[in-house]
Design an enzyme around this catalytic site. Structure first.
Site: not given
Length: 165
Positions: A63, A117, A135, A158, A161
């Site tokens: 991702h 990330c 998630q 978060s 993505h």
């Protein structure tokens, strides 16, 4: 032994306690979860694909994450205090998505420099994961993708993505 793309002295080992691969240097006795500096990431990916089996019921995905000020943890390896809005993060991600879909760049190559990330070091690769390990919003999209397919914008706590299975 096949070329794993690792610098001299490094090898891939398997952690029985975590059931994950790790990297070990026999000369220095150093071990680490992340590939060492100087690793040829493409060779390592090919090696890992050939030498590891897909765990039952799990998928592998990569991702590219763009965080925003309302993200669960609005900081990253590249930016200590993220102040962009969610809309700004989505616009950034849509720009990345266009470049990926046009064939200009791969998600993995773009993730290395643009993802918020820590998986950016591994071209965004998250390894194998099963249901209830990510998630919910992320997991639902990832499991619906076909291998090689890239998602549209996915919104989680978060950040936002792009996911590639």
């Amino acid at each position: 032994m096949a070329d794993a793309g690792l610098p001299t002295g490094w090898e891939v080992r398997h952690s029985n306690s975590k059931n994950l691969p790790y990297f070990f240097n026999a000369a220095s006795k150093e071990s680490r979860w992340e590939p060492p500096e100087g690793t040829d990431v493409d060779k390592l990916k090919a090696y890992m694909a050939q030498h590891t089996r897909k765990p039952e019921g799990k998928i592998r995905a990569a991702h590219l994450l763009v965080k925003h000020k309302d993200s669960r943890r609005p900081s990253s390896w590249k930016e200590q205090d993220i102040t962009r809005t969610k809309d700004e993060a989505i616009e950034i991600l849509k720009g990345h998505e266009q470049r990926i879909r046009s064939g200009e760049v791969s998600l993995g190559d773009l993730a290395q420099s643009e993802s918020d990330c820590s998986s950016a070091r591994k071209n965004g690769d998250l390894g194998f994961f099963g249901r209830s390990e990510m998630q919910k919003e992320f997991e639902e999209v990832a499991f619906d993708l076909e291998p090689g397919q890239v998602s549209g914008v996915v919104d989680t706590a978060s950040g936002v993505h792009l996911i590639q299975r």
